[in-house]
Write a protein that holds these residues in place. Structure first.
Motif, PDB file in Angstrom:
ATOM      1  N   UNK A  79       0.858  -1.176  -0.160  1.00 33.28           N
ATOM      2  CA  UNK A  79       0.064   0.130   0.093  1.00 33.28           C
ATOM      3  C   UNK A  79       0.739   1.284   0.017  1.00 33.28           C
ATOM      4  N   UNK A  80       0.368   2.210  -0.762  1.00 34.59           N
ATOM      5  CA  UNK A  80       1.077   3.444  -0.927  1.00 34.59           C
ATOM      6  C   UNK A  80       0.587   4.361   0.386  1.00 34.59           C
ATOM      7  N   UNK A 116      -0.660  -3.728  -4.074  1.00 36.08           N
ATOM      8  CA  UNK A 116      -1.984  -3.521  -4.484  1.00 36.08           C
ATOM      9  C   UNK A 116      -2.102  -2.017  -5.366  1.00 36.08           C
ATOM     10  N   UNK A 117      -1.459  -1.115  -4.741  1.00 31.97           N
ATOM     11  CA  UNK A 117      -1.424   0.233  -5.118  1.00 31.97           C
ATOM     12  C   UNK A 117      -0.218   0.217  -6.368  1.00 31.97           C
ATOM     13  N   UNK A 182      -7.029  -5.688  10.149  1.00 28.51           N
ATOM     14  CA  UNK A 182      -8.312  -6.172   9.653  1.00 28.51           C
ATOM     15  C   UNK A 182      -8.450  -6.010   7.908  1.00 28.51           C
ATOM     16  N   UNK A 183      -9.042  -7.114   7.617  1.00 26.44           N
ATOM     17  CA  UNK A 183      -9.125  -7.258   5.950  1.00 26.44           C
ATOM     18  C   UNK A 183     -10.674  -7.383   5.661  1.00 26.44           C
ATOM     19  N   UNK A 184     -11.103  -6.326   4.953  1.00 27.52           N
ATOM     20  CA  UNK A 184     -12.644  -6.531   4.523  1.00 27.52           C
ATOM     21  C   UNK A 184     -13.134  -7.822   3.695  1.00 27.52           C
ATOM     22  N   UNK A 237     -11.779  -1.227   8.210  1.00 29.26           N
ATOM     23  CA  UNK A 237     -11.069  -0.213   6.899  1.00 29.26           C
ATOM     24  C   UNK A 237     -10.027  -1.006   6.461  1.00 29.26           C
ATOM     25  N   UNK A 239      -7.854  -3.851   3.862  1.00 28.91           N
ATOM     26  CA  UNK A 239      -6.307  -3.580   4.357  1.00 28.91           C
ATOM     27  C   UNK A 239      -5.640  -2.322   4.308  1.00 28.91           C
ATOM     28  N   UNK A 240      -6.345  -1.416   3.403  1.00 33.92           N
ATOM     29  CA  UNK A 240      -5.740  -0.205   2.997  1.00 33.92           C
ATOM     30  C   UNK A 240      -5.835   0.984   4.581  1.00 33.92           C
ATOM     31  N   UNK A 242      -8.687   3.586   6.479  1.00 33.52           N
ATOM     32  CA  UNK A 242      -9.389   4.988   5.888  1.00 33.52           C
ATOM     33  C   UNK A 242      -9.205   5.895   6.915  1.00 33.52           C
TER      34      UNK A 242
ATOM     35  N   UNK B 350      -4.711   5.710 -10.557  1.00 32.22           N
ATOM     36  CA  UNK B 350      -4.123   6.047  -9.105  1.00 32.22           C
ATOM     37  C   UNK B 350      -4.292   7.179  -8.477  1.00 32.22           C
ATOM     38  N   UNK B 403      -9.238  -2.311  -2.933  1.00 34.36           N
ATOM     39  CA  UNK B 403      -8.343  -1.519  -3.890  1.00 34.36           C
ATOM     40  C   UNK B 403      -9.131  -0.104  -3.814  1.00 34.36           C
ATOM     41  N   UNK B 410     -17.147  -0.378   0.497  1.00 34.93           N
ATOM     42  CA  UNK B 410     -16.488  -0.763   1.609  1.00 34.93           C
ATOM     43  C   UNK B 410     -17.261  -2.197   2.049  1.00 34.93           C
ATOM     44  N   UNK B 411     -16.594  -3.124   2.680  1.00 36.86           N
ATOM     45  CA  UNK B 411     -17.261  -4.361   3.169  1.00 36.86           C
ATOM     46  C   UNK B 411     -18.346  -3.927   4.149  1.00 36.86           C
TER      47      UNK B 411
END
Lengths: 304, 476
Positions: A79-80, A116-117, A182-184, A237, A239-240, A242, B350, B403, B410-411
């Protein structure tokens, strides 16, 4: 011993050898070394010191890395996002592991992630490219299919073939250094999920279900050691992450040669914060990748 | 001036020109082969192209471009078509190709008097540009043609192939009868005080005419068409008697000029051509067709009307996009005439990147700050729940939400006790990341439809909370 038990033992032995040779005999043997703990969890504020203490308890880093070996260290740098966001592995921890591995006489240390980014941004903003390069590792690109080789996965039900990065296939020893969060989609990401950044073709995993497919990435070749950065855990929120993400200051590092045990311990951490536990841990235990029941293991808990 | 000095100038000028022109060409190719680290170089080289800068003026321009165009135009009024000889990268390529002919045998040209036919195509191109049909301009503008047809399209391209064949066969006739930028420069150069002149000792041997790849000088009649001279200086080097020279010519008698008639007709066309750039935005007709499926226009495009009227088809953005998300639209959206669009199946936009808008030489993509980019909505997301693998198979996925840079997808926990994608329309910027990530193929379960007029998205909410802590040291 009668004939029947002899034949049974022989058959199961042959099976174990044939499976074991596929599953990297070193890591299989390491997970069961008697006397030493199967998993070490440390609590503290200083990740490098916690890593040192964990490895001492596990019998030393030299159990997992030998002189002259080519070593791959696989962080999460997908991730960026700046290190403060805790979306990527802590750069100080990665740098410390690289230095230790090089001190043991490893020939080369590689670091990569199929991000991913955009890969340039992720490598740079995660702070990991700089930290790893300064520590003496080679940070390799992984953003094009040409870097990957397709292999057939023995015993796989869903992922008959996987495209692994050539460095993953080349490495004598692999140290998996994910960050717990956490991972959605997968509910939680740690040791098992982190291998999705080691391969090219992630789409088949998403298409067929993450819980079913994640464990199968370990059937071809397993990392020898898993070091989970659980210092600050993103609780929503992921894996990235928010602007409204919450975090858990768990201040932990989980180290184990067994990815299933490592994830089982991580699951307890996020569960304590109210998150749900992913099904892929149980499935990974079921196909024989490790032990999900921590009560059956020699777990050492240390405070640094 | 001594004889020695004159001779050395005759050799130095053509070589200096070649050095600069081929240097620019090499630099441009080099920059486009390593576009990301050299994006500043690309942006600089692109802005410096006269045709692109003119197109930028037409889209409103900025003070820098106005100054640049003014300086370049004034220089042309004084010196002639220096841009064509010294800078134009396609000109340099045609020059090289034309020189190749010399290796295979006779490379010989003949003076061609000015004809009405020769300005027809560039003139119509410029007038079409006036009406907002920038496609023809884009196809013939030398920088656009070179960059897009050589660097973006991997396969052999008919247009570039044609230009190369033309250069091999007829020197730089492209610059005379096809190039729209060339026509503008031609007009500006008509009355330039600096130009070639011939002394009384001329042998009328015609050596200058035979090397002139622009067909502009006639040795026999001592005639020069200043509008067509590309300042290649090849004639200086071949003149056996040293009677040709280049410099300020003041005495009218000494002028070897074209006929008054050709001068006046060219000047008339020039006035017409310049009209194209003076036309106000409101006069521009919308000449693009209505696309079948709404295309996702690159960030900074503002609207289909703006983008359609000002894109010069150079495809620099296609080449530079770090995610390879921009593609020429000829196949997917024929009505856009090959203007670049975002294809989420190829890549996504991006979130923090503004490169395409930064390097666009014509202002078809307006430069954006990262903050503006974060709020620019290129398209709108739609989610076909029934096609989602989570709903269909009951498995876990979440690739789209993973992504999504803003949290528009959002989940969220559903009553079915599983997490499913949930859409917040107001946050969506239309980057296409969800569509790219979705494992459902050939058509994603979540996809972005382009907005023909870009909108403004809400910014994601930021809530700072204290880190939580565990009640016990080790929860296991």
């Amino acid at each position: 011993m009668n004939r029947r038990t002899f034949l049974k033992t022989l058959a199961s032995g042959a099976l174990a050898v044939s499976l074991g040779s596929r599953l990297n005999p070193l890591s299989q043997a390491l997970a069961q070394t008697p006397g030493l703990p199967n998993l070490v969890a440390t609590k503290g504020a200083d990740l490098p010191a916690m890593f040192d203490k964990s490895l001492t308890a596990l019998g030393g880093l030299e159990r997992f890395v030998k002189k002259g070996q080519t070593v791959l260290i696989k962080p999460n740098m997908a991730w960026a996002v700046a290190p403060e966001g805790a979306a990527n592995t802590n750069p100080a921890l990665i740098a410390h592991i690289i230095k230790n591995v090089l001190n043991l006489g490893a020939k080369r240390v590689y670091v990569y992630d199929n991000t991913c980014d955009n890969w340039n941004d992720a490598y740079r903003l995660s702070g990991l490219e700089k930290a790893a390069t300064e520590a003496g590792a080679t940070v390799a690109p992984a953003h094009q299919e040409g870097y990957y080789q397709k292999v057939e996965v023995p015993g796989a039900e869903y992922l008959k073939t996987i495209q692994y990065h050539e460095l993953y296939l080349e490495a004598d020893a692999i140290i998996n250094v994910p960050v717990l969060k956490h991972h959605g989609g997968a509910k939680m990401t740690a040791a098992l999920k982190n291998l999705m950044g080691a391969i090219w073709d992630r789409r088949p995993l998403h298409r067929q279900g993450l819980d079913e497919t994640i464990p199968e990435m370990f059937l071809y070749k397993k990392p020898t050691l898993h070091v989970v950065d659980a210092a600050r855990v993103m609780l929503n929120g992921g894996p990235r992450g928010y602007g409204d993400s919450r975090y858990l200051a768990s201040q932990m590092l989980v180290v184990s040669p067994d990815p299933v045990a490592a994830d089982a311990a991580c699951a307890k951490i996020v569960e304590a914060a109210g998150l749900r536990v992913p099904d892929y841990i149980a499935r990974a235990a079921k196909i024989g990748l490790g032990e999900a029941d921590l009560t059956k293991l020699n777990v050492q808990r240390l405070v640094v | 001036m001594s004889l020695n000095k004159k001779i050395s100038l005759k050799i130095a000028l053509p070589w200096l020109r070649r050095f600069l022109a081929y240097g620019f060409l090499a630099l441009l190719l080099l920059a486009f082969l390593n576009p990301r680290p050299l994006s500043e170089v690309v942006a600089f080289l692109a802005r410096f192209q006269f045709g692109q800068a003119l197109a930028h003026l037409a889209s409103g321009g900025d003070p820098k471009t106005i100054a640049l165009v003014t300086v370049m135009a004034l220089l042309t009024c004084f010196l002639g078509r220096w841009f064509c000889g010294f800078v134009c990268p396609l000109g340099a390529l045609m020059d090289l190709v034309s020189r190749l002919k010399g290796l295979f045998g006779r490379r010989r040209f003949r003076y061609k008097p000015f004809t009405f036919k020769s300005v027809l195509i560039p003139l119509l191109t410029l007038i079409a540009f006036w009406f907002g049909a920038s496609t023809f301009f884009g196809l013939l503008e030398p920088y656009s043609l070179l960059v897009s047809k050589s660097l973006v399209y991997a396969g052999p391209n008919l247009l570039l192939f044609g230009v190369i064949i033309l250069a091999f066969w007829r020197g730089r006739s492209f610059c005379d009868f096809l190039c729209p930028t060339g026509l503008v420069l031609k007009i500006l150069a008509l009355a330039s005080p600096f130009h070639l002149s011939v002394k009384a000792n001329c042998l009328k041997c015609g050596a200058c005419s035979r090397v002139c790849a622009a067909f502009c000088v006639d040795g026999q009649t001592q005639t020069l068409d200043r509008g067509r001279c590309l300042l290649c200086f090849d004639c200086l080097a071949v003149c056996p008697n040293g009677s040709l020279s280049w410099g300020r010519v003041s005495a009218p008698r000494a002028l070897p000029v074209q006929s008054r008639r050709s001068f006046l007709s060219q000047a008339a066309f020039g006035v017409l051509a310049f009209g194209s750039w003076l036309a106000p935005e409101t006069l521009r007709a919308k000449t693009l067709g209505q696309p079948d499926a709404a295309p996702i226009l690159p960030p900074g495009a503002l609207s289909l009307a703006h983008f359609g009227a000002h894109c010069s088809l150079c495809h620099g953005c296609v080449r530079l996009c770090p995610n390879q998300a921009l593609v020429p639209s000829s196949v997917t959206h024929p009505a856009l005439w090959d203007r670049p669009v975002l294809d989420p199946y190829q890549g996504f936009c991006q979130y923090d990147c503004v490169l395409c808008a930064q390097i666009c030489p014509t202002g078809a993509l307006r430069p954006l700050s990262v903050e503006e980019k974060h709020r620019t909505r290129l398209g709108q997301v739609t989610f076909e729940r029934a096609e989602c693998v989570i709903v269909k198979n009951g498995t876990s996925c979440g690739a789209c939400a993973e992504l999504c840079p803003t949290g528009a997808v959002r989940m969220t926990m559903t009553p079915l006790d599983r997490e499913e994608p949930f859409i917040r329309d107001n946050l969506c910027v239309g980057c296409g990341a969800c569509q790219q990530a979705c494992p459902v193929r050939p058509i994603s379960a979540i996809r972005v439809t382009g907005l023909l007029i870009h909108q403004t998205a809400d910014l994601p909410v930021v809530i700072e909370t204290e880190d939580e802590t565990l009640t016990e040291d080790f929860p296991f």
